[in-house]
Design a protein around this motif. Structure first.
Motif, PDB file in Angstrom:
ATOM      1  N   LEU A  29       0.830  -1.201   0.000  1.00  0.00           N
ATOM      2  CA  LEU A  29       0.000   0.000   0.000  1.00  0.00           C
ATOM      3  C   LEU A  29       0.867   1.255   0.000  1.00  0.00           C
ATOM      4  N   GLU A  30       1.898   1.263   0.811  1.00  0.00           N
ATOM      5  CA  GLU A  30       2.790   2.423   0.878  1.00  0.00           C
ATOM      6  C   GLU A  30       3.453   2.688  -0.470  1.00  0.00           C
ATOM      7  N   GLU A  31       3.906   1.629  -1.134  1.00  0.00           N
ATOM      8  CA  GLU A  31       4.543   1.775  -2.436  1.00  0.00           C
ATOM      9  C   GLU A  31       3.560   2.284  -3.484  1.00  0.00           C
ATOM     10  N   LEU A  32       2.342   1.749  -3.477  1.00  0.00           N
ATOM     11  CA  LEU A  32       1.333   2.211  -4.425  1.00  0.00           C
ATOM     12  C   LEU A  32       1.046   3.698  -4.237  1.00  0.00           C
ATOM     13  N   ARG A  33       0.871   4.107  -3.015  1.00  0.00           N
ATOM     14  CA  ARG A  33       0.580   5.517  -2.752  1.00  0.00           C
ATOM     15  C   ARG A  33       1.745   6.417  -3.124  1.00  0.00           C
ATOM     16  N   SER A  34       2.960   5.925  -2.952  1.00  0.00           N
ATOM     17  CA  SER A  34       4.128   6.723  -3.337  1.00  0.00           C
ATOM     18  C   SER A  34       4.172   6.949  -4.842  1.00  0.00           C
ATOM     19  N   ARG A  35       3.515   6.085  -5.591  1.00  0.00           N
ATOM     20  CA  ARG A  35       3.455   6.214  -7.049  1.00  0.00           C
ATOM     21  C   ARG A  35       2.190   6.930  -7.503  1.00  0.00           C
ATOM     22  N   GLY A  36       1.428   7.466  -6.564  1.00  0.00           N
ATOM     23  CA  GLY A  36       0.249   8.241  -6.909  1.00  0.00           C
ATOM     24  C   GLY A  36      -0.993   7.437  -7.207  1.00  0.00           C
ATOM     25  N   VAL A  37      -1.020   6.178  -6.743  1.00  0.00           N
ATOM     26  CA  VAL A  37      -2.183   5.327  -6.979  1.00  0.00           C
ATOM     27  C   VAL A  37      -3.147   5.454  -5.797  1.00  0.00           C
ATOM     28  N   ALA A  38      -4.408   5.722  -6.075  1.00  0.00           N
ATOM     29  CA  ALA A  38      -5.441   5.755  -5.036  1.00  0.00           C
ATOM     30  C   ALA A  38      -5.946   4.330  -4.807  1.00  0.00           C
ATOM     31  N   VAL A  39      -5.810   3.852  -3.580  1.00  0.00           N
ATOM     32  CA  VAL A  39      -6.271   2.512  -3.228  1.00  0.00           C
ATOM     33  C   VAL A  39      -7.546   2.672  -2.401  1.00  0.00           C
ATOM     34  N   ALA A  40      -8.655   2.194  -2.941  1.00  0.00           N
ATOM     35  CA  ALA A  40      -9.966   2.452  -2.337  1.00  0.00           C
ATOM     36  C   ALA A  40     -10.643   1.163  -1.917  1.00  0.00           C
ATOM     37  N   PRO A  41     -10.843   0.933  -0.627  1.00  0.00           N
ATOM     38  CA  PRO A  41     -11.707  -0.173  -0.213  1.00  0.00           C
ATOM     39  C   PRO A  41     -13.103   0.036  -0.799  1.00  0.00           C
ATOM     40  N   ALA A  42     -13.674  -1.022  -1.356  1.00  0.00           N
ATOM     41  CA  ALA A  42     -15.012  -0.961  -1.933  1.00  0.00           C
ATOM     42  C   ALA A  42     -15.807  -2.105  -1.322  1.00  0.00           C
ATOM     43  N   SER A  43     -16.639  -1.777  -0.349  1.00  0.00           N
ATOM     44  CA  SER A  43     -17.183  -2.811   0.525  1.00  0.00           C
ATOM     45  C   SER A  43     -18.646  -2.575   0.844  1.00  0.00           C
ATOM     46  N   GLY A  44     -19.293  -3.649   1.258  1.00  0.00           N
ATOM     47  CA  GLY A  44     -20.625  -3.524   1.828  1.00  0.00           C
ATOM     48  C   GLY A  44     -20.573  -3.011   3.256  1.00  0.00           C
ATOM     49  N   ARG A  45     -19.375  -2.954   3.812  1.00  0.00           N
ATOM     50  CA  ARG A  45     -19.219  -2.483   5.192  1.00  0.00           C
ATOM     51  C   ARG A  45     -19.524  -0.993   5.311  1.00  0.00           C
ATOM     52  N   GLN A  46     -19.848  -0.617   6.508  1.00  0.00           N
ATOM     53  CA  GLN A  46     -20.155   0.760   6.858  1.00  0.00           C
ATOM     54  C   GLN A  46     -18.902   1.638   6.761  1.00  0.00           C
ATOM     55  N   LEU A  47     -19.099   2.914   6.430  1.00  0.00           N
ATOM     56  CA  LEU A  47     -17.977   3.849   6.345  1.00  0.00           C
ATOM     57  C   LEU A  47     -17.198   3.907   7.651  1.00  0.00           C
ATOM     58  N   ALA A  48     -17.897   3.989   8.779  1.00  0.00           N
ATOM     59  CA  ALA A  48     -17.205   4.061  10.071  1.00  0.00           C
ATOM     60  C   ALA A  48     -16.331   2.839  10.303  1.00  0.00           C
ATOM     61  N   THR A  49     -16.795   1.688   9.865  1.00  0.00           N
ATOM     62  CA  THR A  49     -16.023   0.453  10.030  1.00  0.00           C
ATOM     63  C   THR A  49     -14.795   0.461   9.134  1.00  0.00           C
ATOM     64  N   LEU A  50     -14.965   0.867   7.877  1.00  0.00           N
ATOM     65  CA  LEU A  50     -13.834   0.914   6.959  1.00  0.00           C
ATOM     66  C   LEU A  50     -12.767   1.888   7.442  1.00  0.00           C
ATOM     67  N   ARG A  51     -13.182   3.028   7.922  1.00  0.00           N
ATOM     68  CA  ARG A  51     -12.202   4.025   8.386  1.00  0.00           C
ATOM     69  C   ARG A  51     -11.464   3.539   9.626  1.00  0.00           C
ATOM     70  N   ALA A  52     -12.086   2.652  10.386  1.00  0.00           N
ATOM     71  CA  ALA A  52     -11.441   2.126  11.589  1.00  0.00           C
ATOM     72  C   ALA A  52     -10.373   1.087  11.268  1.00  0.00           C
ATOM     73  N   ILE A  53     -10.510   0.404  10.134  1.00  0.00           N
ATOM     74  CA  ILE A  53      -9.582  -0.693   9.845  1.00  0.00           C
ATOM     75  C   ILE A  53      -8.629  -0.395   8.695  1.00  0.00           C
ATOM     76  N   PHE A  54      -8.879   0.697   7.950  1.00  0.00           N
ATOM     77  CA  PHE A  54      -8.071   0.962   6.769  1.00  0.00           C
ATOM     78  C   PHE A  54      -7.686   2.438   6.739  1.00  0.00           C
ATOM     79  N   PRO A  55      -6.419   2.759   6.871  1.00  0.00           N
ATOM     80  CA  PRO A  55      -6.004   4.167   6.824  1.00  0.00           C
ATOM     81  C   PRO A  55      -6.097   4.706   5.405  1.00  0.00           C
ATOM     82  N   GLY A  56      -6.782   5.810   5.246  1.00  0.00           N
ATOM     83  CA  GLY A  56      -6.896   6.364   3.904  1.00  0.00           C
ATOM     84  C   GLY A  56      -7.940   7.449   3.843  1.00  0.00           C
ATOM     85  N   ASP A  57      -8.130   8.007   2.642  1.00  0.00           N
ATOM     86  CA  ASP A  57      -9.109   9.079   2.476  1.00  0.00           C
ATOM     87  C   ASP A  57     -10.056   8.845   1.308  1.00  0.00           C
ATOM     88  N   THR A  58     -10.088   7.606   0.810  1.00  0.00           N
ATOM     89  CA  THR A  58     -11.014   7.265  -0.269  1.00  0.00           C
ATOM     90  C   THR A  58     -11.672   5.935   0.044  1.00  0.00           C
TER      91      THR A  58
END
Length: 257
Positions: A29-58
């Motif tokens: 993930l760190e390498e992808l972000r360093s290359r300007g790639v947006a890595v986005a969890p796409a889930s049925g899970r709730q936003l609050a849950t995703l933000r708790a387990i995955f650091p990011g802004d998308t």
């Protein structure tokens, strides 16, 4: 690396058999972000849950009915009230528990089963008991959980109750109901448009039926080896199973190209 967006389903895809993100994912993930790639969890899970387990802004949360980007909710897709009431009434006669989701809180009846409680603890970090589910407003998704086979035992009845909605089997025990046209695929397309990214610059990974449109919205799609047959049928590639960190394996290969 030609991709600008990589969309990752979570359960059955990125997460391992214990429901955890593999430790080997973080340096990738760190390498992808360093290359300007947006890595986005796409889930049925709730936003609050995703933000708790995955650091990011998308994030593409609640099966695409809630999209979060650069610090704010940028899109929500509401269910019409008639559909919400129809499904609540239908659920009362089925062997299932119903979750009524808003962008910030998941509502459920008091007295849910122990099995449902365990599931909600995983998927809904922000939730509350509500005596009258009909009173909930700003509903973006309805989620039905059964300990049986969701595709056979509750999907047909929920589809009948919401004929004008997008009703999808999102797991072995879950059925999700969203507004017609709403879903992970539509959310991914909207995110790409906002970022000025073409379809050929999008990759997506998924495993279950609620990922079908997500994979179709990507220029390159990977189904997990453990995926539903219908998902494998429309994918461009098959990744190793989630139990073997298949997403990490593929992403490492992409980074080496």
């Amino acid at each position: 690396m030609e991709f600008r967006i990589i969309a990752l389903d979570m359960d059955g895809t990125l997460l391992d058999a214990a429901g955890q993100i593999p430790d080997s994912f973080w340096p990738v993930l760190e390498e992808l972000r360093s290359r300007g790639v947006a890595v986005a969890p796409a889930s049925g899970r709730q936003l609050a849950t995703l933000r708790a387990i995955f650091p990011g802004d998308t994030f593409i949360a609640e099966n695409g009915t809630c999209v979060f980007h650069e610090g704010e909710v940028v899109s929500t897709t509401l269910l019409d009230a008639a559909t919400v009431h129809s499904v609540i009434d239908a659920a009362a006669g089925l062997d299932m528990d119903l979750v009524v989701c808003t962008p910030t809180v998941a509502h459920h009846l008091p007295g849910i089963s122990a099995a449902t409680e365990a599931e909600l603890a995983k998927y809904y970090h922000s939730r509350q008991e509500t005596e009258d589910l009909h009173s909930v407003t700003d509903v973006i998704k309805l989620a039905g959980f059964t300990t049986g086979d969701a595709e056979r035992e509750i999907y047909p009845a929920l589809l009948d109750a919401a004929p004008d909605a997008n009703v999808v089997v999102s797991g072995a025990h879950w059925v999700d109901i969203m507004a017609a046209g709403a879903g992970k695929g539509r959310a991914l397309t909207a995110l790409a448009e906002a970022m000025g990214v073409g379809k050929h610059q999008i990759a997506a990974f998924g495993d279950y039926l609620n990922d079908l449109e997500l994979l179709q919205a990507a220029g390159t799609a990977w189904a997990m080896e453990n995926a539903h047959p219908d998902i494998k049928a429309i994918a461009h590639h098959i990744a190793p199973p989630n139990t073997e960190a298949g997403v990490v394996t593929v992403l490492r290969d992409l980074l080496r190209q």
